[in-house]
Scaffold this motif. Sequence first.
Motif, short mmCIF file in Angstrom:
data_model
loop_
_atom_site.label_atom_id
_atom_site.label_comp_id
_atom_site.label_asym_id
_atom_site.label_seq_id
_atom_site.Cartn_x
_atom_site.Cartn_y
_atom_site.Cartn_z
N ASN A 100 40.51 57.48 61.55
CA ASN A 100 41.07 56.13 61.51
C ASN A 100 40.52 55.32 60.35
O ASN A 100 41.18 54.39 59.88
N ASP A 101 39.31 55.63 59.92
CA ASP A 101 38.71 54.87 58.83
C ASP A 101 37.57 55.69 58.23
O ASP A 101 37.18 56.73 58.78
N TYR A 102 37.01 55.18 57.12
CA TYR A 102 36.01 55.95 56.36
C TYR A 102 35.04 54.97 55.72
O TYR A 102 35.46 54.06 55.02
N LEU A 103 33.76 55.14 55.99
CA LEU A 103 32.72 54.33 55.36
C LEU A 103 31.76 55.22 54.61
O LEU A 103 31.36 56.27 55.13
N GLU A 104 31.38 54.79 53.43
CA GLU A 104 30.41 55.54 52.64
C GLU A 104 28.99 55.11 53.00
O GLU A 104 28.74 53.94 53.25
N LYS A 105 28.08 56.07 53.03
CA LYS A 105 26.66 55.75 53.16
C LYS A 105 26.09 55.43 51.78
O LYS A 105 26.46 56.09 50.81
N PRO A 106 25.21 54.45 51.66
CA PRO A 106 24.76 53.53 52.72
C PRO A 106 25.83 52.50 53.04
O PRO A 106 26.64 52.15 52.19
N PHE A 107 25.85 52.04 54.28
CA PHE A 107 26.87 51.09 54.72
C PHE A 107 26.18 49.93 55.45
O PHE A 107 25.05 50.04 55.90
N GLY A 108 26.89 48.82 55.54
CA GLY A 108 26.37 47.67 56.29
C GLY A 108 26.81 47.74 57.73
O GLY A 108 27.96 48.09 58.02
N VAL A 109 25.90 47.45 58.64
CA VAL A 109 26.23 47.48 60.07
C VAL A 109 27.36 46.51 60.38
O VAL A 109 28.25 46.80 61.18
N GLY A 110 27.34 45.34 59.73
CA GLY A 110 28.39 44.35 59.96
C GLY A 110 29.77 44.89 59.65
O GLY A 110 30.72 44.68 60.39
N GLU A 111 29.86 45.61 58.53
CA GLU A 111 31.15 46.18 58.15
C GLU A 111 31.57 47.27 59.13
O GLU A 111 32.73 47.35 59.54
N LEU A 112 30.63 48.12 59.54
CA LEU A 112 30.97 49.17 60.49
C LEU A 112 31.48 48.57 61.80
O LEU A 112 32.47 49.03 62.36
N LEU A 113 30.80 47.53 62.29
CA LEU A 113 31.23 46.91 63.55
C LEU A 113 32.61 46.28 63.39
O LEU A 113 33.44 46.35 64.32
N ALA A 114 32.89 45.69 62.23
CA ALA A 114 34.22 45.10 62.00
C ALA A 114 35.29 46.19 61.99
O ALA A 114 36.37 46.02 62.57
N ARG A 115 35.01 47.31 61.32
CA ARG A 115 35.97 48.41 61.28
C ARG A 115 36.18 48.98 62.69
O ARG A 115 37.28 49.38 63.06
N LEU A 116 35.09 49.03 63.45
CA LEU A 116 35.16 49.55 64.82
C LEU A 116 36.03 48.64 65.68
O LEU A 116 36.90 49.12 66.44
#
Length: 230
Positions: A100-116
């Motif tokens: 559904n989506d793709y985040l590169e490491k390192p990533f921000g927790v805020g962005e991950l939670l928003a994508r989630l």
Amino acid sequence: MSLTRPRILVIDDEPQIHRFLGPALDAAGYEPLRADSGQEGLRGIATWSPDAVVLDLGLPDMDGKDVLIRARDFYEGPILILSARDREAEKIQALDNGANDYLEKPFGVGELLARLRAALRQRASAKAPLGPIRSGEVEIDLEKHRVTRGGEVVKVSPKEFELLARLALGHGKLLTHRDLLVAVWGPAHATDTQYLRVFVGQLRQKLEADPARPKIIETEPGVGYRFIAD
């Protein structure tokens, strides 16, 4: 969705990822679940039926893409990819395989939670009755095939509407060029990205307050587009 807190399964072999992501998910109102390998992750998906999965591609026992493919045989919930691999081809392949989506490491927790949150909203809306989709002043009425901006009807061609509807129904999901081209123009046009650029440009001229700085249809360079709904 779970009757209590939504359960999020994190499949990653890095202990530090679990150490900071677990408490962050917990604080955001989720129940974090943990798996440290691909096989453990697949068992966890089958056993726990989590509301969403966060999946690392670099696992010790198998490639995360293989986990994704096997999971999609029996799991329909959102899967978000985490990876240190930043090549566009990796992102495109993961999305084409059902991520559904793709985040590169390192990533921000805020962005991950928003994508989630976006992925979970998309999942919930897919089960809900079809209604108008809004982004700022823009409203897309999928039943009436009508687009308005600030209450005024916007004239769009049938292909423009089809593309806009496909993007809007993604509810924040990143859709690859190939996804959109095949869905709107058919398999014969799977690589005709210029079609897409032209039509997205036309939609932005009609819908965006500033087409040069789009806030409704966002670009993921080299990968695809994302519709930002209210």
